[in-house]
Design a protein around this motif. Sequence first.
Motif, PDB file in Angstrom:
ATOM      1  N   VAL A   1       0.862  -1.183   0.000  1.00  0.00           N
ATOM      2  CA  VAL A   1       0.000   0.000   0.000  1.00  0.00           C
ATOM      3  C   VAL A   1       0.895   1.229   0.000  1.00  0.00           C
ATOM      4  O   VAL A   1       1.737   1.391   0.882  1.00  0.00           O
ATOM      5  CB  VAL A   1      -0.916   0.023   1.251  1.00  0.00           C
ATOM      6  N   ASP A   2       0.720   2.089  -1.003  1.00  0.00           N
ATOM      7  CA  ASP A   2       1.523   3.308  -1.061  1.00  0.00           C
ATOM      8  C   ASP A   2       0.745   4.376  -1.807  1.00  0.00           C
ATOM      9  O   ASP A   2      -0.209   4.083  -2.527  1.00  0.00           O
ATOM     10  CB  ASP A   2       2.863   3.044  -1.750  1.00  0.00           C
ATOM     11  N   ASP A   3       1.169   5.612  -1.636  1.00  0.00           N
ATOM     12  CA  ASP A   3       0.509   6.712  -2.321  1.00  0.00           C
ATOM     13  C   ASP A   3       1.300   7.113  -3.556  1.00  0.00           C
ATOM     14  O   ASP A   3       2.465   6.772  -3.703  1.00  0.00           O
ATOM     15  CB  ASP A   3       0.317   7.908  -1.392  1.00  0.00           C
TER      16      ASP A   3
ATOM     17  N   THR B   1      -4.058   6.166  -3.847  1.00  0.00           N
ATOM     18  CA  THR B   1      -3.407   5.002  -3.239  1.00  0.00           C
ATOM     19  C   THR B   1      -3.320   3.892  -4.271  1.00  0.00           C
ATOM     20  O   THR B   1      -4.298   3.593  -4.951  1.00  0.00           O
ATOM     21  CB  THR B   1      -4.223   4.515  -2.028  1.00  0.00           C
TER      22      THR B   1
ATOM     23  N   ARG C   1      -6.093   8.995  -0.226  1.00  0.00           N
ATOM     24  CA  ARG C   1      -5.125   8.459   0.734  1.00  0.00           C
ATOM     25  C   ARG C   1      -5.791   8.234   2.090  1.00  0.00           C
ATOM     26  O   ARG C   1      -5.133   8.220   3.110  1.00  0.00           O
ATOM     27  CB  ARG C   1      -3.978   9.462   0.939  1.00  0.00           C
TER      28      ARG C   1
ATOM     29  N   ALA D   1      -8.346   6.364   5.104  1.00  0.00           N
ATOM     30  CA  ALA D   1      -8.497   5.032   5.686  1.00  0.00           C
ATOM     31  C   ALA D   1      -9.736   4.306   5.172  1.00  0.00           C
ATOM     32  O   ALA D   1      -9.715   3.086   5.000  1.00  0.00           O
ATOM     33  CB  ALA D   1      -8.553   5.137   7.213  1.00  0.00           C
TER      34      ALA D   1
ATOM     35  N   LEU E   1      -9.454   2.141   1.850  1.00  0.00           N
ATOM     36  CA  LEU E   1      -8.565   0.999   2.081  1.00  0.00           C
ATOM     37  C   LEU E   1      -9.261  -0.046   2.937  1.00  0.00           C
ATOM     38  O   LEU E   1      -9.209  -1.242   2.636  1.00  0.00           O
ATOM     39  CB  LEU E   1      -7.253   1.446   2.741  1.00  0.00           C
TER      40      LEU E   1
ATOM     41  N   ARG F   1       3.306  -1.364   4.135  1.00  0.00           N
ATOM     42  CA  ARG F   1       2.872   0.019   3.914  1.00  0.00           C
ATOM     43  C   ARG F   1       3.904   0.999   4.447  1.00  0.00           C
ATOM     44  O   ARG F   1       4.834   0.625   5.141  1.00  0.00           O
ATOM     45  CB  ARG F   1       1.540   0.251   4.613  1.00  0.00           C
TER      46      ARG F   1
ATOM     47  N   TYR G   1      -3.250   4.841   6.494  1.00  0.00           N
ATOM     48  CA  TYR G   1      -3.094   3.461   6.039  1.00  0.00           C
ATOM     49  C   TYR G   1      -3.101   2.495   7.215  1.00  0.00           C
ATOM     50  O   TYR G   1      -3.646   1.397   7.122  1.00  0.00           O
ATOM     51  CB  TYR G   1      -1.810   3.294   5.236  1.00  0.00           C
TER      52      TYR G   1
ATOM     53  N   GLN H   1       0.885  -5.976   9.848  1.00  0.00           N
ATOM     54  CA  GLN H   1       1.298  -4.741   9.187  1.00  0.00           C
ATOM     55  C   GLN H   1       2.800  -4.582   9.342  1.00  0.00           C
ATOM     56  O   GLN H   1       3.323  -4.638  10.455  1.00  0.00           O
ATOM     57  CB  GLN H   1       0.594  -3.530   9.795  1.00  0.00           C
TER      58      GLN H   1
END
Length: 180
Positions: free
Chosen positions: A23-25, A39, A56, A58, A61, A76, A82, A95
Amino acid sequence: MTLLRMVMALPDPRFSTPRVLGVDDFAIRRGQTYSTYSTVLTSVEDQRVVDVLPTREAGPLAAWLIRHPDVEIICRDRAGAYAEGARRGAPDALQIADRIHLWQGLGRAVETCVAAHRDCLRDPSPSGMLPKATRLTSGRPQDDQAPVGRRAARRKAAHTLTHELFAQGHSRRAIARHLG
């Protein structure tokens, strides 16, 4: 055109839910603020894009993770949104921080530590390469218009010393080795 029509006629590829989700922007438009970021979700194991979320935040996601419950690991960055989305959407998933953000954090920590202890470090240049009279001793500039700060003072002293050594006939390579 025939080839393009044939490719366009192919069905969209099906994908299975990735076990390890990245997960990244990313910026929608170059040079914009975080308001124009989205995202990207990737399969870390297959190295392919799985989906793109519009923001971006929550919520999207978490909703995506609820629709895809097989995600076991979420890789992430340290963004709070995130973390919250992963916590709400896949509470049992592990995570972890991604590699690039770990390296960036480590680099900043090392840079801060080295800057704080700069005076403790020795001159790494080998002795005897250039005459002793030309070595940097205090790192302070000699003129009245001294720049503010130790880093600027060292840079100015190194600049002055570089020109002095060059005028004395030393090669650029020898000067570069001497100054590190």
